[in-house]
Structure formats: structure tokens, C-alpha cells
Motif scaffolding. Structure first.
Motif, PDB file in Angstrom:
ATOM      1  N   GLY A  15      17.869   1.255  43.402  1.00  0.00           N
ATOM      2  CA  GLY A  15      17.525   1.463  42.000  1.00  0.00           C
ATOM      3  C   GLY A  15      18.070   2.758  41.441  1.00  0.00           C
ATOM      4  O   GLY A  15      18.259   2.879  40.233  1.00  0.00           O
ATOM      5  N   ASP A  16      18.364   3.722  42.309  1.00  0.00           N
ATOM      6  CA  ASP A  16      18.865   5.021  41.867  1.00  0.00           C
ATOM      7  C   ASP A  16      20.331   4.882  41.452  1.00  0.00           C
ATOM      8  O   ASP A  16      21.171   4.461  42.254  1.00  0.00           O
ATOM      9  CB  ASP A  16      18.725   6.041  42.997  1.00  0.00           C
ATOM     10  N   ALA A  80      22.105  -8.693  34.911  1.00  0.00           N
ATOM     11  CA  ALA A  80      22.293  -8.224  36.279  1.00  0.00           C
ATOM     12  C   ALA A  80      23.717  -8.569  36.667  1.00  0.00           C
ATOM     13  O   ALA A  80      24.237  -9.619  36.272  1.00  0.00           O
ATOM     14  CB  ALA A  80      21.295  -8.891  37.218  1.00  0.00           C
ATOM     15  N   ILE A  81      24.346  -7.676  37.396  1.00  0.00           N
ATOM     16  CA  ILE A  81      25.723  -7.887  37.860  1.00  0.00           C
ATOM     17  C   ILE A  81      25.745  -7.701  39.371  1.00  0.00           C
ATOM     18  O   ILE A  81      25.144  -6.765  39.900  1.00  0.00           O
ATOM     19  CB  ILE A  81      26.694  -6.875  37.198  1.00  0.00           C
ATOM     20  N   THR A  82      26.465  -8.590  40.037  1.00  0.00           N
ATOM     21  CA  THR A  82      26.698  -8.460  41.469  1.00  0.00           C
ATOM     22  C   THR A  82      28.203  -8.434  41.693  1.00  0.00           C
ATOM     23  O   THR A  82      28.929  -9.257  41.149  1.00  0.00           O
ATOM     24  CB  THR A  82      26.097  -9.648  42.245  1.00  0.00           C
ATOM     25  N   ILE A  95      23.789  -4.313  40.115  1.00  0.00           N
ATOM     26  CA  ILE A  95      23.653  -3.467  38.928  1.00  0.00           C
ATOM     27  C   ILE A  95      22.788  -4.189  37.911  1.00  0.00           C
ATOM     28  O   ILE A  95      22.940  -5.393  37.709  1.00  0.00           O
ATOM     29  CB  ILE A  95      25.040  -3.164  38.306  1.00  0.00           C
ATOM     30  N   ARG A  96      21.902  -3.443  37.279  1.00  0.00           N
ATOM     31  CA  ARG A  96      21.146  -3.966  36.140  1.00  0.00           C
ATOM     32  C   ARG A  96      21.388  -3.046  34.960  1.00  0.00           C
ATOM     33  O   ARG A  96      21.574  -1.841  35.128  1.00  0.00           O
ATOM     34  CB  ARG A  96      19.655  -4.010  36.440  1.00  0.00           C
ATOM     35  N   TRP A 147      19.967   0.569  36.809  1.00  0.00           N
ATOM     36  CA  TRP A 147      19.416   0.327  38.150  1.00  0.00           C
ATOM     37  C   TRP A 147      20.586  -0.074  39.032  1.00  0.00           C
ATOM     38  O   TRP A 147      21.424  -0.892  38.629  1.00  0.00           O
ATOM     39  CB  TRP A 147      18.393  -0.805  38.095  1.00  0.00           C
ATOM     40  N   VAL A 148      20.672   0.495  40.237  1.00  0.00           N
ATOM     41  CA  VAL A 148      21.773   0.196  41.155  1.00  0.00           C
ATOM     42  C   VAL A 148      21.216  -0.014  42.553  1.00  0.00           C
ATOM     43  O   VAL A 148      20.367   0.757  43.021  1.00  0.00           O
ATOM     44  CB  VAL A 148      22.817   1.349  41.176  1.00  0.00           C
TER      45      VAL A 148
END
Length: 172
Positions: A15-16, A80-82, A95-96, A147-148
């Protein structure tokens, strides 16, 4: 955080956003893997769409010529990305963020950069020439990560488990 501080990300929680500086994230952001963007369509159902992308250093930029996903993203910009590599062990960047849509007259600059990265100079130029016509309009979809998550299945595992705990799963 500088490139020399990359080792400092190992203790960061999922999330960081500083996880973007991890070696796994940097490899995937500069790779030719597709970004898969998840969003909620206009009919309320979830969708995932694979796309070329360009990382600017602060945003994941995707581009499109329009269509239903633009309307859906404007109505519900949370995405959201993957980006993942089907390697052994796999590497995954999660990634959000919120999609910001900008209509562009002509070709989105990051679209050009993505095509050159994915196809090389000759193929990239040919791909752009095929779509760059008078009156062309595109949409720039920019996502600034809020968010990562990073998974490398060696030191960073799903659910925040330790490698030992992850290996014990399913052995009871």
C-alpha cells in the motif's frame, strides 16, 4: 528516495507508494508487459482491459481512441492496475488510484512513447503513422498511484506472509 535507497523499500507495507522505487516495480514499469486496468463499466459490472502504458515517473498513462470505457471511467474513476511478468517466480506490481481523463487533439504523447518502447523505433513509428491522421482525437488516461503493492514471491508474498509461512501453506 533515491535509486540508492531501493533496498530501503523491503520493510515497507503493501500500500505504501514508495514501493514504486523497488527493483521489481521499476523493472515492470519499464517493461513491455501490458498493464491490465480494472474498472467498473457503465452497466455496473467489473471489467479488466489490457493496454500499452507509459510510466512518467508519477503517473501510469494509458491511451485510447474513445469508447465505452472513457464514459465509465469518467463516471467511476477508481481503478486498479496490474503489471506482471509471467516468470518463475512471478513478479507483480499492483496499483490503485483514480483515472483522470483528458481529451487530446491528435496523438497522446505517451501513446507514442509506449509504442516505441513496446515495438522499437521502426515498428513504433509504423504503428503511430497508421493512426495519426488529420482530425485524430484520443483520450489520455492518467493514474497517479495512491496505493502500491509488490509481489516477488521471494521476499514479498500475498497477504503479507513471511516466506516460511507461505511455504507452509497447504502442508497440513
Amino acid at each position: 528516495m533515491t535509486a540508492g535507497d531501493a533496498d530501503d523499500v523491503t520493510g515497507l507495507p503493501q500500500g505504501d507508494v514508495r514501493l514504486l522505487h523497488s527493483p521489481v516495480a521499476q523493472r515492470l514499469l519499464s517493461s513491455t508487459e501490458l498493464a491490465r486496468i480494472a474498472y467498473v463499466a457503465s452497466d455496473g459490472t467489473p471489467r479488466v482491459f489490457p493496454m500499452l502504458f507509459h510510466w512518467t515517473g508519477t503517473e501510469v498513462v494509458l491511451s485510447t481512441f474513445g469508447g465505452a470505457k472513457v464514459s465509465a471511467l469518467r463516471a467511476r474513476p477508481a481503478v486498479a492496475i496490474t503489471i506482471d511478468a509471467a516468470s518463475t517466480p512471478p513478479e507483480v506490481l499492483l496499483i490503485r488510484g483514480r483515472a483522470e481523463i483528458t481529451e487530446v487533439a491528435g496523438i497522446v504523447p505517451e501513446y507514442v512513447l509506449a509504442h516505441y518502447r513496446y515495438g522499437g523505433p521502426e515498428q513504433g513509428a509504423a504503428n503511430i503513422a497508421a493512426v495519426d491522421h488529420p482530425g485524430t482525437r484520443m483520450f489520455r488516461i492518467a493514474v497517479r498511484p495512491t496505493w502500491v503493492g509488490v509481489l516477488d514471491f521471494q521476499t514479498r508474498l500475498p497477504g503479507g506472509t513471511s516466506p516460511e509461512e507461505f511455504n507452509r501453506r497447504g502442508r497440513s
